[in-house]
Structure formats: C-alpha cells, structure tokens
Design a protein around this motif. Structure first.
Motif, PDB file in Angstrom:
ATOM      1  N   TYR A  35      31.864  50.848  35.990  1.00 29.82           N
ATOM      2  CA  TYR A  35      32.678  50.467  37.145  1.00 29.82           C
ATOM      3  C   TYR A  35      33.561  51.638  37.533  1.00 29.82           C
ATOM      4  N   GLN A  41      41.588  49.074  45.333  1.00 29.06           N
ATOM      5  CA  GLN A  41      40.181  48.719  45.578  1.00 29.06           C
ATOM      6  C   GLN A  41      39.580  47.837  44.512  1.00 29.06           C
ATOM      7  N   GLY A  42      40.285  47.578  43.469  1.00 30.29           N
ATOM      8  CA  GLY A  42      39.692  46.775  42.419  1.00 30.29           C
ATOM      9  C   GLY A  42      38.610  47.548  41.681  1.00 30.29           C
TER      10      GLY A  42
ATOM     11  N   TYR B  36      41.288  38.890  34.398  1.00 30.38           N
ATOM     12  CA  TYR B  36      41.482  40.025  33.515  1.00 30.38           C
ATOM     13  C   TYR B  36      42.864  40.617  33.785  1.00 30.38           C
ATOM     14  N   LYS B  38      45.202  44.152  33.290  1.00 34.10           N
ATOM     15  CA  LYS B  38      44.991  45.591  33.102  1.00 34.10           C
ATOM     16  C   LYS B  38      46.310  46.341  33.160  1.00 34.10           C
ATOM     17  N   PRO B  44      40.491  46.847  31.448  1.00 34.13           N
ATOM     18  CA  PRO B  44      40.917  45.447  31.579  1.00 34.13           C
ATOM     19  C   PRO B  44      40.620  44.666  30.306  1.00 34.13           C
ATOM     20  N   PHE B  89      43.265  40.916  37.682  1.00 35.49           N
ATOM     21  CA  PHE B  89      42.056  40.851  38.492  1.00 35.49           C
ATOM     22  C   PHE B  89      41.393  39.495  38.331  1.00 35.49           C
ATOM     23  N   LEU B 101      29.723  40.674  37.406  1.00 34.36           N
ATOM     24  CA  LEU B 101      31.023  40.203  37.848  1.00 34.36           C
ATOM     25  C   LEU B 101      31.413  40.930  39.121  1.00 34.36           C
ATOM     26  N   PHE B 103      34.743  41.670  41.317  1.00 35.20           N
ATOM     27  CA  PHE B 103      36.185  41.648  41.114  1.00 35.20           C
ATOM     28  C   PHE B 103      36.930  41.641  42.439  1.00 35.20           C
ATOM     29  N   GLY B 104      38.080  40.990  42.425  1.00 33.56           N
ATOM     30  CA  GLY B 104      39.021  41.132  43.519  1.00 33.56           C
ATOM     31  C   GLY B 104      39.741  42.463  43.406  1.00 33.56           C
ATOM     32  N   LYS B 105      40.623  42.741  44.362  1.00 33.57           N
ATOM     33  CA  LYS B 105      41.310  44.027  44.382  1.00 33.57           C
ATOM     34  C   LYS B 105      42.512  44.068  43.448  1.00 33.57           C
TER      35      LYS B 105
END
Lengths: 111, 113
Positions: A35, A41-42, B36, B38, B44, B89, B101, B103-105
């Motif tokens: 990732y 931006q996540g 999650y 972080k 995370p 997140f 998965l 993920f949102g921002k």
C-alpha cells in the motif's frame, strides 16, 4: 517473534533511478500486499500476491513492479516511470479472511 | 468513486469524553468492515471489526455501530485517552476471493488532556 520487516525505514532516491523496497515476513502468511499512503489520501493498494509466483495489480500499479519468488519476501520496485514516488509505503500480510498485519513502513523521498 | 468515505479529516475531544468517528460506504454484496489505528511513521494496527450480519460490536472502550440502511458505520471510544490520539482508518472488505481492503482517507483524532 513473528512479524513483518520493512527496510530501510527511510530511503532517498534521485530522480530517474529505480529503487527497491524490501518486505520480509516470518508469519507464514500466504497473501502479501503493498500500500501507499499520501497525506490526506488514506491507503491505496499498489500490488498484491496471494501465492508464490503470482501477483496482481492493485488500484495504482503504474510505475511499480513486484516479484514473489518465495513466500517470505515481496519486494516492491519503484521505477523511474512512477511520476510521484515520494510517499510512505506499507507492506502487509493476511492470514485467514481479513486479518491484515502491517509492517512499520518505508518513507521514500525523491531528491 | 470512493467506496469508503471518512468525511471528517480531524476531530478533537477532551480526555474522558466520547470520541465518535464516522464512515460512509457504498453497498456491495458482502460487507465486512474494519477500523485501524495508525501512529505517524508506523504501520496501521487492527482495532475492531464488524460484519454485515451485526449492528454492533464491542471491545473494551471501543464500539463499532453499523447502520446498513444508511450505509454508515461509526466507531465510539469511551472514555477517550491521550494515547488514543492517532489517525483512524475505516476499511471495507471486498467480496470473497481476494479479501482486499478498501480504506477511507482517515480521521485524525486528537485527545486533549
């Protein structure tokens, strides 16, 4: 003590150079993921591999390449074709359905 | 098209009070959600999850609520502690097979002592 090792923690690269980020795991997990995180931006999926010698592109694979020659290792190469490589890169593994474990990340900066 | 939306980039809460973090999602055949936490320059860590067959899941100070009709989930932290200060997140699982998965921002929570 099982876990995911990402190295190095900080990496600097000159424009036009390829660079490889290391991800090693001793959790015996089949699936591995890369990732990228940018501010605001996540986390966005670059590549993933569910089994040795097989991998698939994620949402933002352009300018990246991977290999999965052994279960424990899933290196990510950031090529010169990646237009904006400066970011925080996270490697993750998965056991079972949705049990993701993340490494501590590599901060890549292009100078 | 964002499948997972966290519309609040940041949230500040006094220590001891409740923190509520929100997440909206687009529907899919099978929904499984995770939260999650972080810290800066770290990976995370998993906090809590919920499947679409439930509307609530609780683990200590953390509770996740799922409102399927509104396509909305929320994470409640009670009581909030300074160590909870982090980016949270929300993530949605894809269908069976890839277990990817999305993920949102993220929402940055600051708990003020």
């Amino acid at each position: 003590d099982g876990g995911i090792t990402q190295s190095p923690k900080y990496l600097f690269r000159k424009e036009g150079q390829n660079v490889t980020l290391s991800c090693e795991q001793n959790l015996n997990h089949d699936a591995m993921y890369w990732y990228r995180q940018d501010p605001g931006q996540g986390l966005r999926l670059i590549y993933y591999s569910q089994i040795v010698n097989d991998f698939q592109k994620g949402d933002i694979a352009e300018g990246y390449s991977v290999s999965r020659e052994k279960k424990e290792s899933f290196p990510l190469t950031v090529t010169s074709a990646q237009k904006n490589p400066t970011a925080f890169y996270l490697c993750a593994t998965r056991a079972g359905s949705y049990g993701y474990t993340f490494g501590s990340g590599t901060r890549l900066t292009v100078v | 098209d964002q499948q997972v939306k966290q519309n609040s980039p940041s949230l500040s809460v006094q220590e001891g009070r409740i923190s509520i973090l929100n997440c909206d999602y687009t529907n899919s055949m099978f929904d499984y959600f995770l939260w999650y936490k972080k810290y800066p320059a770290e990976g995370p860590t998993f906090l809590i999850s919920i499947s679409s067959i439930k509307d609530k899941n609780e683990d200590g100070r953390f509770t996740v609520f799922l409102n399927k009709s509104a396509k909305h989930l929320s994470l409640h932290i009670v009581p909030s502690q300074p160590g909870d200060s982090a980016v949270y997140f929300c993530a949605k699982a894809s269908g069976a097979g890839s277990y990817q998965l999305t993920f949102g921002k993220g929402t940055k929570l600051s708990v003020i002592p």
